[in-house]
Write an enzyme that holds these catalytic residues in place. Structure first.
Site, PDB file in Angstrom:
ATOM      1  N   HIS A  19      -5.432  -3.956   4.132  1.00 54.85           N
ATOM      2  CA  HIS A  19      -5.293  -2.827   3.209  1.00 54.85           C
ATOM      3  C   HIS A  19      -3.829  -2.426   3.074  1.00 54.85           C
ATOM      4  O   HIS A  19      -3.353  -2.152   1.963  1.00 54.85           O
ATOM      5  CB  HIS A  19      -6.125  -1.649   3.724  1.00 54.85           C
ATOM      6  N   CYS A  20      -3.104  -2.429   4.176  1.00 57.87           N
ATOM      7  CA  CYS A  20      -1.695  -2.020   4.163  1.00 57.87           C
ATOM      8  C   CYS A  20      -0.835  -2.936   3.291  1.00 57.87           C
ATOM      9  O   CYS A  20       0.194  -2.499   2.770  1.00 57.87           O
ATOM     10  CB  CYS A  20      -1.126  -2.032   5.574  1.00 57.87           C
ATOM     11  N   SER A  21      -1.229  -4.182   3.131  1.00 58.91           N
ATOM     12  CA  SER A  21      -0.404  -5.158   2.420  1.00 58.91           C
ATOM     13  C   SER A  21      -0.828  -5.360   0.970  1.00 58.91           C
ATOM     14  O   SER A  21      -0.277  -6.229   0.295  1.00 58.91           O
ATOM     15  CB  SER A  21      -0.430  -6.498   3.161  1.00 58.91           C
ATOM     16  N   ARG A  27       0.837  -1.207   0.000  1.00 57.04           N
ATOM     17  CA  ARG A  27       0.000   0.000   0.000  1.00 57.04           C
ATOM     18  C   ARG A  27       0.866   1.249   0.000  1.00 57.04           C
ATOM     19  O   ARG A  27       0.502   2.275  -0.602  1.00 57.04           O
ATOM     20  CB  ARG A  27      -0.913   0.003   1.238  1.00 57.04           C
TER      21      ARG A  27
END
Length: 318
Positions: A309-311, A69
């Site tokens: 979401h971050c990954s 992300r």
């Protein structure tokens, strides 16, 4: 996505984090194609073994860590089917972590996808900025108006650069928290655009008084009175965070809102708090009609300070 392979970053936690990343990749791959980047062929072979044949694994885009992300380019559409890729100048979250490969991931991805590549006029990360795709973006000041990322630039200059990068007209700021986590408080853990004019905020249980709880309440208060680029008063909905997540690690991210939207589904977390997990599922299902809500146990990943979401980073269809 990116395959975690660094023991210097993850230590003994690496196998568990790899299992969680593989689970996310296989889940997303049931709905749309997934490309998993790996630092070398040894890591790529490991990723293939964990992720299975439904995930494309490449070592053409070497990575240091898994947080795509923030390291991947932002993909932009001109509305007529053409895409380009924009790098946000990733610098290890303000030089907090080694990022030799990750600093070039945006450029490598653009080349891999045969897309025109450009660089933004500010330093930031994809998780720091939420966009509604209709002229409005929002972010925490703590993650962008920062000397370790944008020294010498004023808030107004940073705002103008973000708006240029995202093709937007209006920027909504919330204060955020500096120095308590590696990201300096990315907004994608607490507040998300659902669609133009609609924002969802995760609120803490009433008995929580820590800095993160107060930050969430401030975000809710500010966004509840905000107006977007089209002159709409934002409609703000809420989801309540879990009471008793399984982990009490210092960097644990107990966020339902760190979800990833895919074709036909919303991929989010569950925390073993059944009433809150079920309430979050129902809230997201109502917010995204026609999409299946899939909840995953990825506590080992979220112990590392980020989530689903971050990954991941979505790429629009051409």
């Amino acid at each position: 996505m990116s395959w975690p392979a660094s023991r210097s970053i993850w230590g003994r936690r690496l196998p568990g984090v790899q299992a969680d990343i593989a689970l996310i990749a296989r889940t997303v791959a049931a709905f749309e194609p997934v490309v998993m980047c790996a630092i070398d062929e040894r890591a790529a072979a490991d990723a293939r073994a964990h992720c299975g044949p439904g995930v494309t694994v490449t070592s053409e885009i070497p990575t240091d860590d898994l947080w795509m992300r923030d390291t991947c380019p932002v993909f932009r559409s001109d509305g007529a089917g053409a895409l380009d890729a924009l790098g946000l100048g990733f610098d290890g979250w303000g030089r907090k972590q080694t990022h030799r490969n990750d600093a070039r991931v945006a450029e490598y991805v653009a080349e891999y996808e045969d897309l025109p590549f450009g660089r933004a006029d500010f330093v930031g990360e994809g998780g720091a900025i939420e966009t509604d795709g209709d002229g409005t973006v929002m972010a925490t000041e703590s993650s962008l108006v920062a000397k370790n990322r944008n020294r010498g630039l004023s808030k107004a200059q940073i705002e103008a650069a973000v708006l240029r990068a995202y093709g937007a007209d209006t920027m909504l700021w919330v204060p955020g928290i500096k120095g308590r986590d590696i990201t300096d408080d990315h907004i994608d853990v607490t507040s998300r655009f659902i669609r133009p004019g609609v924002v969802m905020v995760q609120v803490p249980p009433g008995d929580r008084t820590d800095v993160w709880a107060e930050d969430a309440r401030r975000q809710l208060a500010i966004l509840s009175t905000a107006t977007d680029a089209r002159g709409r008063r934002l409609r703000v909905t809420t989801v309540e965070g879990p009471d008793a997540p399984r982990s009490h690690a210092r960097d644990f991210v107990d966020s339902y809102l760190n979800f990833h939207v895919v074709n036909g589904a919303v991929i989010t977390a569950q925390f073993g708090d059944r009433p809150k997990d079920e309430a979050a599922r129902a809230t997201l299902a109502a917010a995204f009609p026609g999409r299946t809500v899939v909840q995953l146990d990825v506590d080992r990943l979220m112990n590392g300070g980020g989530g689903i979401h971050c990954s991941t980073m979505q790429q629009p269809a051409r």
